[in-house]
Design a protein around this motif. Structure first.
Motif: not given
Length: 395
Positions: A147-151, A331, A335
């Motif tokens: 995921p681009a948002d590290d979620d 990150v 997360r």
């Protein structure tokens, strides 16, 4: 120091370097590669190895007592719910062996067209067994993109459709520490009948894991990283619902009545109770078992909650300094597992960075686009300063 009680505030730990044989001029920030044996574990292992020179002192009961004690310690660490301490824990040599046991147990229930869910860039030991099973059973591997948002949690939940029969996941990503909320993922898996198989090699011992809350079907752990144990000694939690499955190996010590050596030729169809049937052969390993036991005792004495809180302080300080001084990103703390840090460069890390660091006796890992910095309680402020001195010189 005692383990933090539920609801209590973790205690920050430091100054544990004397328990490790790490020279003052070595900055070892690489526990995710190999965790160093603590001195008590080394001494226990040496004593265990010495027993092989005098085998007449090895009693028949010794094949069982230490193994059972180790199961109980690991069971305490993961809050295993069994009535007998450690009854849900098997002793295995590796995660790949543990996941092979899981694949063998889960395989008969698979139907063509179903899916096995894994993460992008997941460690191979929690991928290859599932690839083989997928080919055998006509199911497919479904990979969660990074995921681009590290979620990772949201990304996994989005991909966790009813077609997913097995979710084979880590607690945090092995390259940069990206964290998965396994309690939320576990609830989603149970709601639709998906089996959850977790590789906790890069987390257990430094990140709390509660079997009662997560309820995995299988949990495999290599013991030589964050459990600070010897190489090729690991653990497999098997949920009670799978403890009647057929193990992949048939050996004498896992059968009922194996404590009585004089009657081993009275062959038994029945196994020892609990997860013992999944033990590897020669699990009583007289050299490695004492070292593994001593390390588990030390970790439980420190308290995993305390270890996690202490290492989070360290990694957040490193992350902030890397951002401010060098423009390296990582990150976000919410997360990322607190014991784990992956510093990201603009582009690929410099090709000579590992050699430059090692020449200065600073040890980290390069994994993909990130430099993995994984400290433990033996690290000092001086270790971190030496890391940044080399990074400033190179960058």
């Amino acid at each position: 120091m005692p383990t933090a009680r539920p609801g209590s505030h973790p205690k920050l730990l430091s100054g544990q370097r004397a328990l490790f044989d790490i020279p003052d001029d070595v900055a070892y920030l690489n526990c995710a590669y190999i965790g160093p044996l603590p001195k008590p574990a080394l001494a226990a292992g040496e004593m265990g190895m010495a027993r092989k020179a005098t085998p007449w002192i090895v009693a028949q009961s010794d094949f069982f007592t230490e193994s059972d004690a180790i199961r109980a310690l690991l069971g305490r660490m993961i809050n295993a719910p069994g009535d007998t301490p450690g009854q849900d824990v098997a002793l295995v040599p590796s995660v790949s062996y543990g996941m092979a046991q899981a694949a063998s147990a889960l395989g008969p229930g698979l139907k063509p067209g179903q899916e096995i869910l894994v993460l992008a860039d997941q460690f191979p030991s929690n991928l290859y067994p599932w690839m083989v099973l997928a080919e055998q059973k006509g199911v497919r591997i479904k990979t969660v993109p990074r995921p681009a948002d590290d979620d990772w949690t949201a990304a996994v939940l989005e991909q966790l459709t009813p077609a997913v029969a097995i979710a084979a996941l880590p607690h945090n990503h092995w390259t940069d520490g990206g964290l998965l909320d396994l309690e939320a993922i576990g609830r989603a898996c149970r709601a639709q009948g998906t089996a959850l198989c977790v590789d906790a090699t890069q987390s257990l011992g430094a990140l709390p894991f509660d079997v009662a809350k997560i309820d995995p079907d299988f949990l495999a752990i290599g013991g030589y990283k964050w459990l600070l144990g010897p190489y090729s000694y690991g653990y497999l939690y098997v949920a009670p619902r799978w403890q009647q499955a057929m193990p992949i190996e048939q050996n004498w010590i896992t059968r009922k009545g194996s404590e009585d050596f004089s009657r081993l030729v009275d062959y038994q169809a029945e196994y020892q109770p609990g997860a013992c049937r999944f033990d590897v052969g020669e699990r009583s390993n007289f050299a490695l078992a004492p070292a593994a036991k001593a390390s588990l005792e030390l970790l439980l004495d420190w308290g995993v909650e305390n270890i996690q809180a202490s290492l989070r302080v360290r990694t957040e300080q490193i992350a902030a300094r890397a951002q401010d001084e060098l423009g390296l990103t990582s990150v976000a703390p919410n997360r990322r597992a607190g014991h784990f840090l992956g510093l990201r460069f603009k582009g690929a890390p410099p090709a000579d960075l590992p050699a430059r660091l090692a020449a200065a006796k600073v040890y980290v890992s390069i994994r993909g686009p990130a430099m993995r910095v994984t400290p433990h309680l033996y690290n000092t402020d001086s270790d971190v300063d030496r890391l940044f001195a080399v990074l400033r010189d190179v960058l």
